[in-house]
Motif scaffolding. Structure first.
Motif, mmCIF file in Angstrom:
data_model
loop_
_atom_site.group_PDB
_atom_site.id
_atom_site.type_symbol
_atom_site.label_atom_id
_atom_site.label_comp_id
_atom_site.label_asym_id
_atom_site.label_seq_id
_atom_site.Cartn_x
_atom_site.Cartn_y
_atom_site.Cartn_z
ATOM 1 N N ALA A 1 1.111 -1.039 0.178
ATOM 2 C CA ALA A 1 -0.146 -0.091 0.124
ATOM 3 C C ALA A 1 1.004 1.204 0.115
ATOM 4 C CB ALA A 1 -0.927 0.033 1.076
ATOM 5 N N THR A 2 1.861 1.061 0.757
ATOM 6 C CA THR A 2 2.944 2.622 0.810
ATOM 7 C C THR A 2 3.621 2.499 -0.617
ATOM 8 O OG1 THR A 2 3.303 1.865 3.224
ATOM 9 C CG2 THR A 2 4.671 3.333 2.141
ATOM 10 N N LEU A 3 4.036 1.589 -0.925
ATOM 11 C CA LEU A 3 4.663 1.697 -2.428
ATOM 12 C C LEU A 3 3.682 2.200 -3.534
ATOM 13 C CD1 LEU A 3 7.232 0.763 -4.075
ATOM 14 C CD2 LEU A 3 6.361 -1.489 -4.480
ATOM 15 N N GLN A 4 2.494 1.707 -3.581
ATOM 16 C CA GLN A 4 1.678 1.962 -4.413
ATOM 17 C C GLN A 4 1.029 3.366 -4.453
ATOM 18 O OE1 GLN A 4 0.945 0.457 -7.265
ATOM 19 N NE2 GLN A 4 -0.857 1.829 -8.063
ATOM 20 N N GLU B 1 3.447 9.972 -7.298
ATOM 21 C CA GLU B 1 4.705 10.309 -8.050
ATOM 22 C C GLU B 1 5.830 10.578 -7.517
ATOM 23 O OE1 GLU B 1 3.675 13.589 -11.060
ATOM 24 O OE2 GLU B 1 2.189 12.195 -11.946
ATOM 25 N N ARG B 2 5.927 9.897 -6.314
ATOM 26 C CA ARG B 2 7.293 10.056 -5.437
ATOM 27 C C ARG B 2 8.370 9.051 -5.827
ATOM 28 N NH1 ARG B 2 6.669 15.215 -3.901
ATOM 29 N NH2 ARG B 2 4.612 15.441 -2.873
ATOM 30 N N ILE B 3 7.809 8.147 -6.323
ATOM 31 C CA ILE B 3 8.836 7.034 -7.020
ATOM 32 C C ILE B 3 8.508 6.739 -8.284
ATOM 33 C CG2 ILE B 3 9.534 6.097 -4.549
ATOM 34 C CD1 ILE B 3 7.510 3.938 -5.124
ATOM 35 N N SER B 4 9.398 6.106 -9.406
ATOM 36 C CA SER B 4 9.023 5.779 -10.693
ATOM 37 C C SER B 4 8.509 4.409 -10.757
ATOM 38 C CB SER B 4 10.242 6.027 -11.565
ATOM 39 O OG SER B 4 11.338 5.194 -11.034
ATOM 40 N N PHE B 5 8.685 3.390 -9.737
ATOM 41 C CA PHE B 5 8.241 2.037 -10.102
ATOM 42 C C PHE B 5 6.897 1.846 -9.063
ATOM 43 C CE2 PHE B 5 11.475 2.385 -6.687
ATOM 44 C CZ PHE B 5 10.733 1.591 -5.596
ATOM 45 N N GLY B 6 6.243 0.788 -9.496
ATOM 46 C CA GLY B 6 4.840 0.692 -8.847
ATOM 47 C C GLY B 6 4.074 -0.160 -9.960
ATOM 48 N N GLU C 1 0.343 -0.769 -11.924
ATOM 49 C CA GLU C 1 -0.311 0.180 -12.668
ATOM 50 C C GLU C 1 -1.849 0.291 -11.954
ATOM 51 O OE1 GLU C 1 -1.087 -1.869 -16.417
ATOM 52 O OE2 GLU C 1 0.917 -1.544 -17.104
ATOM 53 N N THR C 2 -2.384 -0.690 -11.265
ATOM 54 C CA THR C 2 -3.307 -0.401 -10.487
ATOM 55 C C THR C 2 -3.633 -0.908 -8.918
ATOM 56 O OG1 THR C 2 -4.435 -2.863 -10.745
ATOM 57 C CG2 THR C 2 -4.732 -1.254 -12.656
ATOM 58 N N TRP C 3 -4.371 -0.928 -8.205
ATOM 59 C CA TRP C 3 -4.191 -1.284 -6.923
ATOM 60 C C TRP C 3 -4.609 -2.471 -6.440
ATOM 61 C CZ3 TRP C 3 -2.900 2.151 -2.439
ATOM 62 C CH2 TRP C 3 -2.757 3.406 -2.887
ATOM 63 N N ARG C 4 -4.834 -3.477 -7.577
ATOM 64 C CA ARG C 4 -5.227 -4.825 -7.362
ATOM 65 C C ARG C 4 -4.239 -5.544 -6.621
ATOM 66 N NH1 ARG C 4 -7.280 -7.624 -12.905
ATOM 67 N NH2 ARG C 4 -8.684 -5.627 -12.403
ATOM 68 N N PRO C 5 -3.025 -5.330 -6.732
ATOM 69 C CA PRO C 5 -1.918 -6.129 -5.813
ATOM 70 C C PRO C 5 -2.400 -5.895 -4.214
ATOM 71 C CG PRO C 5 -0.952 -5.401 -7.877
ATOM 72 C CD PRO C 5 -2.059 -4.877 -7.724
ATOM 73 N N VAL C 6 -2.521 -4.409 -4.046
ATOM 74 C CA VAL C 6 -3.051 -4.038 -2.659
ATOM 75 C C VAL C 6 -4.227 -4.889 -2.050
ATOM 76 C CG1 VAL C 6 -3.341 -2.281 -1.228
ATOM 77 C CG2 VAL C 6 -1.653 -1.969 -3.139
ATOM 78 N N LEU C 7 -5.110 -4.921 -3.190
ATOM 79 C CA LEU C 7 -6.281 -5.677 -2.790
ATOM 80 C C LEU C 7 -6.035 -7.240 -2.430
ATOM 81 C CD1 LEU C 7 -9.534 -5.969 -2.501
ATOM 82 C CD2 LEU C 7 -9.521 -6.318 -5.007
ATOM 83 N N TYR C 8 -5.126 -7.974 -3.215
ATOM 84 C CA TYR C 8 -4.688 -9.246 -2.991
ATOM 85 C C TYR C 8 -4.018 -9.327 -1.583
ATOM 86 C CZ TYR C 8 -5.757 -9.920 -7.974
ATOM 87 O OH TYR C 8 -6.592 -10.212 -8.960
#
Length: 368
Positions: free
Chosen positions: A39-42, A48-53, A55-62
């Motif tokens: 969640a923090t990474l996303q 736009e604080r980091i360039s990697f992440g 595309e959606t919040w779906r991994p956070v949901l999982y």
């Protein structure tokens, strides 16, 4: 009696080893750490604080589903039979959290972005710009002022509903028929009411009420041309729809009043007004407060009639906050700013309802 062969033997906290408890805690904290990390990474990626992440919040949901499953399993591992009892409630709580808390947090995030669906740039974080725009938005503050008028109109609706409830509670002819008739407006949706009355009966050129007004001497009847008249007509249509709701609640309260008290007031020589003022109204206060508070909640969501009949006009005179936010989404496609307006309105509603309930509670508990 030995527990061997006892089918009712259960595992209590005394039978659970320390290793088992540590395993359960490790499952919960490990899954929670994974969820917080993703969640923090996303979040940093979205701002736009980091360039990697992702595309959606779906991994956070999982990750949340993994943590919820680990939490439920850990209850049984660490608490035995008591943990199994917790599983009757815990999954429902986690499901409610996912349906309420997460959308609320996502809406809060959207509130601080510049996201217009008509723009090709997508959403961008803009800090407090939406809040500054709201502070200078005269139309939004005008909509809030209109909501004060709409809420105050509930006092008139309450008086009418109470009068109808007293009438339908009396021994009159065709009482059951009139109860059904007075409930008919409640069976219609506000959209149907707005088209049937606002767009048809009150239509300036061909509406039957407009024609009758011309016959009575009103040269150019315009029910939605003047701000005051337009606001009054919106109040009237909304009241016609929802007065039956308050009436049926008050009628149920009147029918639940103890007949002994009513008969005692007659024996004491009280007339109809004294009986109402000293007996009926005080006993009906809990029902009245419930009906009024629920009606206020419905009123704070007023939008359907306004959107269909006036679209907030003339000049925003009939706008409610909900209808104004709707047009901010539909007409201007301004998702970020519209979401901020909705979040601010939600906070105002929570504060208003909380203060109202506490004030009413103290007023009802005071010595008579």
């Amino acid at each position: 009696m030995s527990s061997e062969g006892d089918l009712l033997h259960t595992v209590t906290t005394e039978h659970i080893s320390a290793t088992r408890i540590r395993t359960g805690r490790a499952m919960v904290w490990g899954a929670a750490g994974l969820f917080v990390l993703l969640a923090t990474l996303q979040g940093f990626h979205e701002f736009e604080r980091i360039s990697f992440g992702f595309e959606t919040w779906r991994p956070v949901l999982y990750a949340y589903l993994i943590w919820a499953t680990a939490l439920c399993a850990a209850q049984v591992i660490m608490r035995g039979e008591q943990g199994k009892r917790t599983l009757f409630v815990l999954p429902a709580v986690l499901f409610v959290v996912s349906l309420v808390v997460f959308p609320l947090l996502f809406g809060l995030y959207i509130s601080f972005t510049d996201w217009n669906l008509a723009s090709f740039d997508g959403k961008k974080f803009n800090g407090l710009d939406n809040l500054r725009q709201m502070w200078a938005d005269d139309f939004y503050w005008n909509a809030l002022k209109n909501m004060v008028y709409y809420v105050l109109a509930i006092s008139v609706e309450y008086v009418i509903a109470f009068g109808l409830a007293l009438l339908l509670n009396a021994q009159i002819r065709a009482r059951k028929f009139f109860r059904v008739v007075f409930l008919l407006p409640l069976m219609l949706s506000p959209v149907a009411v707005s088209w049937m009355i606002g767009k048809s009966m009150l239509e300036v050129r061909f509406g039957p009420i407009a024609r009758l007004s011309r016959e009575l001497g009103w040269d150019s009847p315009s029910f939605f041309g003047s701000p005051e008249i337009a606001r009054f007509m919106i109040m009237a249509m909304d009241a016609w729809t929802f007065i039956p709701f308050m009436m049926i609640m008050l009628l149920a309260g009147l029918q639940a009043l103890p007949k002994e008290v009513m008969e005692a007031s007659k024996v004491d020589g009280a007339n109809a007004w004294q009986t109402f003022r000293e007996v009926i109204f005080p006993l009906m206060l809990p029902v009245s407060v419930t009906a009024v508070v629920i009606r206020i909640i419905f009123k704070l969501k007023l939008a359907d009639i306004i959107i269909n009949v006036t679209s907030g006009g003339p000049g925003g005179a009939t706008d409610s906050v909900t209808s104004f936010i709707f047009r901010e989404y539909r007409d201007r496609s301004n998702v970020g700013y519209g979401t901020l307006l909705a979040m601010v309105y939600l906070v105002l509603i929570v504060i208003f309802i909380t203060v109202l309930l506490k004030t009413v509670s103290r007023w009802m508990e005071r010595p008579q």
